[in-house]
Design a protein around this motif. Structure first.
Motif, PDB file in Angstrom:
ATOM      1  N   ALA A  79      38.005  36.502  28.162  1.00 52.09           N
ATOM      2  CA  ALA A  79      37.121  36.291  29.316  1.00 52.09           C
ATOM      3  C   ALA A  79      37.624  35.154  30.203  1.00 52.09           C
ATOM      4  CB  ALA A  79      35.699  35.999  28.837  1.00 52.09           C
ATOM      5  N   ALA A  80      38.054  34.055  29.592  1.00 55.81           N
ATOM      6  CA  ALA A  80      38.543  32.913  30.375  1.00 55.81           C
ATOM      7  C   ALA A  80      39.805  33.290  31.144  1.00 55.81           C
ATOM      8  CB  ALA A  80      38.812  31.720  29.461  1.00 55.81           C
ATOM      9  N   THR A  81      40.710  33.988  30.491  1.00 62.80           N
ATOM     10  CA  THR A  81      41.950  34.407  31.141  1.00 62.80           C
ATOM     11  C   THR A  81      41.663  35.394  32.265  1.00 62.80           C
ATOM     12  OG1 THR A  81      43.195  34.070  29.095  1.00 62.80           O
ATOM     13  CG2 THR A  81      44.220  35.461  30.761  1.00 62.80           C
ATOM     14  N   PHE A  82      40.799  36.356  31.995  1.00 59.43           N
ATOM     15  CA  PHE A  82      40.446  37.355  33.010  1.00 59.43           C
ATOM     16  C   PHE A  82      39.819  36.670  34.225  1.00 59.43           C
ATOM     17  CE2 PHE A  82      37.396  40.293  34.948  1.00 59.43           C
ATOM     18  CZ  PHE A  82      38.241  41.339  35.290  1.00 59.43           C
ATOM     19  N   GLY A  83      38.888  35.777  33.982  1.00 62.75           N
ATOM     20  CA  GLY A  83      38.230  35.065  35.085  1.00 62.75           C
ATOM     21  C   GLY A  83      39.200  34.249  35.908  1.00 62.75           C
ATOM     22  N   ALA A  84      40.088  33.528  35.238  1.00 63.88           N
ATOM     23  CA  ALA A  84      41.079  32.712  35.942  1.00 63.88           C
ATOM     24  C   ALA A  84      42.037  33.595  36.732  1.00 63.88           C
ATOM     25  CB  ALA A  84      41.848  31.843  34.949  1.00 63.88           C
ATOM     26  N   ASP A  85      42.409  34.730  36.152  1.00 62.33           N
ATOM     27  CA  ASP A  85      43.333  35.647  36.823  1.00 62.33           C
ATOM     28  C   ASP A  85      42.704  36.250  38.070  1.00 62.33           C
ATOM     29  OD1 ASP A  85      45.852  37.051  36.939  1.00 62.33           O
ATOM     30  OD2 ASP A  85      44.765  38.844  36.308  1.00 62.33           O
ATOM     31  N   VAL A  86      41.483  36.743  37.947  1.00 64.58           N
ATOM     32  CA  VAL A  86      40.809  37.336  39.105  1.00 64.58           C
ATOM     33  C   VAL A  86      40.609  36.279  40.189  1.00 64.58           C
ATOM     34  CG1 VAL A  86      38.653  38.370  39.932  1.00 64.58           C
ATOM     35  CG2 VAL A  86      39.720  39.234  37.850  1.00 64.58           C
ATOM     36  N   ALA A  87      40.151  35.096  39.792  1.00 68.78           N
ATOM     37  CA  ALA A  87      39.896  34.036  40.782  1.00 68.78           C
ATOM     38  C   ALA A  87      41.177  33.625  41.503  1.00 68.78           C
ATOM     39  CB  ALA A  87      39.260  32.823  40.098  1.00 68.78           C
ATOM     40  N   SER A  88      42.255  33.416  40.759  1.00 67.96           N
ATOM     41  CA  SER A  88      43.494  32.962  41.398  1.00 67.96           C
ATOM     42  C   SER A  88      44.083  34.044  42.304  1.00 67.96           C
ATOM     43  CB  SER A  88      44.521  32.510  40.354  1.00 67.96           C
ATOM     44  OG  SER A  88      44.885  33.575  39.500  1.00 67.96           O
ATOM     45  N   ASN A  89      44.040  35.305  41.864  1.00 66.78           N
ATOM     46  CA  ASN A  89      44.554  36.380  42.712  1.00 66.78           C
ATOM     47  C   ASN A  89      43.668  36.601  43.931  1.00 66.78           C
ATOM     48  OD1 ASN A  89      47.001  37.210  41.408  1.00 66.78           O
ATOM     49  ND2 ASN A  89      45.736  37.956  39.739  1.00 66.78           N
ATOM     50  N   ALA A  90      42.360  36.465  43.771  1.00 66.03           N
ATOM     51  CA  ALA A  90      41.450  36.611  44.915  1.00 66.03           C
ATOM     52  C   ALA A  90      41.762  35.540  45.962  1.00 66.03           C
ATOM     53  CB  ALA A  90      39.997  36.512  44.460  1.00 66.03           C
ATOM     54  N   MET A  91      42.000  34.316  45.506  1.00 65.48           N
ATOM     55  CA  MET A  91      42.330  33.245  46.460  1.00 65.48           C
ATOM     56  C   MET A  91      43.641  33.535  47.181  1.00 65.48           C
ATOM     57  SD  MET A  91      41.020  29.702  44.745  1.00 65.48           S
ATOM     58  CE  MET A  91      41.576  29.981  43.078  1.00 65.48           C
ATOM     59  N   LEU A  92      44.630  34.011  46.448  1.00 65.05           N
ATOM     60  CA  LEU A  92      45.903  34.354  47.088  1.00 65.05           C
ATOM     61  C   LEU A  92      45.725  35.480  48.094  1.00 65.05           C
ATOM     62  CD1 LEU A  92      48.269  34.200  44.004  1.00 65.05           C
ATOM     63  CD2 LEU A  92      48.462  32.799  46.061  1.00 65.05           C
ATOM     64  N   TYR A  93      45.045  36.543  47.683  1.00 64.31           N
ATOM     65  CA  TYR A  93      44.861  37.693  48.562  1.00 64.31           C
ATOM     66  C   TYR A  93      43.978  37.369  49.763  1.00 64.31           C
ATOM     67  CZ  TYR A  93      47.016  40.854  45.098  1.00 64.31           C
ATOM     68  OH  TYR A  93      47.878  41.498  44.247  1.00 64.31           O
ATOM     69  N   THR A  94      43.150  36.341  49.678  1.00 63.69           N
ATOM     70  CA  THR A  94      42.318  35.914  50.810  1.00 63.69           C
ATOM     71  C   THR A  94      43.182  35.566  52.017  1.00 63.69           C
ATOM     72  OG1 THR A  94      40.533  35.140  49.400  1.00 63.69           O
ATOM     73  CG2 THR A  94      40.682  34.128  51.561  1.00 63.69           C
ATOM     74  N   MET A  95      44.368  35.020  51.768  1.00 61.08           N
ATOM     75  CA  MET A  95      45.265  34.613  52.858  1.00 61.08           C
ATOM     76  C   MET A  95      45.680  35.787  53.741  1.00 61.08           C
ATOM     77  SD  MET A  95      47.678  31.673  51.163  1.00 61.08           S
ATOM     78  CE  MET A  95      48.489  32.770  50.024  1.00 61.08           C
ATOM     79  N   ILE A  96      45.613  37.000  53.204  1.00 61.10           N
ATOM     80  CA  ILE A  96      46.007  38.183  53.965  1.00 61.10           C
ATOM     81  C   ILE A  96      45.171  38.312  55.236  1.00 61.10           C
ATOM     82  CG2 ILE A  96      46.041  40.725  53.911  1.00 61.10           C
ATOM     83  CD1 ILE A  96      46.574  40.359  50.804  1.00 61.10           C
ATOM     84  N   GLY A  97      43.925  37.895  55.173  1.00 66.76           N
ATOM     85  CA  GLY A  97      43.016  38.048  56.298  1.00 66.76           C
ATOM     86  C   GLY A  97      43.214  37.054  57.424  1.00 66.76           C
ATOM     87  N   TYR A  98      44.030  36.059  57.212  1.00 67.61           N
ATOM     88  CA  TYR A  98      44.262  35.079  58.273  1.00 67.61           C
ATOM     89  C   TYR A  98      45.416  35.551  59.131  1.00 67.61           C
ATOM     90  CZ  TYR A  98      40.823  32.408  55.878  1.00 67.61           C
ATOM     91  OH  TYR A  98      39.633  32.023  55.311  1.00 67.61           O
TER      92      TYR A  98
END
Length: 148
Positions: A62-81
């Motif tokens: 659960a900790a790994t999954f959460g960290a992975d989703v959060a970090s990838n979501a933050m990276l992919y957020t940059m696509i919208g700028y």
């Protein structure tokens, strides 16, 4: 919904799609990348280095999954700028960069890369899944912009 929220939601959609692809393909293809194994190792080492007892079993997953989703979501957020033009291409390019970094950075920080580099096909899938996640994020952000 403001720009930041649309970008974050699009990034989260891309990250979830990336994780679903990783999870599903790993169950059906022995050469599929097991990025979660690298993530588990990174989580254990990071938590230990901070002086704490690393989680085990389901708590580690659960900790790994959460960290992975959060970090990838933050990276992919940059696509919208940036503008609307080429947003899906930006997603593909960012996904390519993140996928290639995933193949190189773990070894540099002392992690076992065998789960993501078993074969040439595994390496290609590792990068491809990040590209798909980036493109999905770009498409989601683009769709939300149209409806706003």
């Amino acid at each position: 919904m403001n720009v930041f929220n649309r970008n974050m939601l699009g990034g989260l959609i891309g990250a979830v799609i990336l994780n679903v692809i990783h999870s599903v393909t790993k169950r059906f293809d022995t050469e599929a990348p097991a990025i979660d194994e690298v993530g588990d190792e990174a989580m254990k080492k990071t938590v230990s280095a901070a002086g704490f007892e690393p989680p085990k079993g389901n708590a580690l997953v659960a900790a790994t999954f959460g960290a992975d989703v959060a970090s990838n979501a933050m990276l992919y957020t940059m696509i919208g700028y940036g503008g609307d033009k080429h947003i899906v291409l930006r997603g593909a390019l960012l996904g390519t960069v993140v996928g290639l970094a995933t193949l190189t950075i773990p070894k540099q920080v002392g992690l076992d890369t065998e789960p993501i580099k078993k074969t040439e096909r595994t390496k290609i899938m590792t990068v491809a899944w990040y590209v798909i996640g980036g493109m999905a994020a770009g498409l989601a952000i683009k769709a939300m912009r149209r409806h706003h």
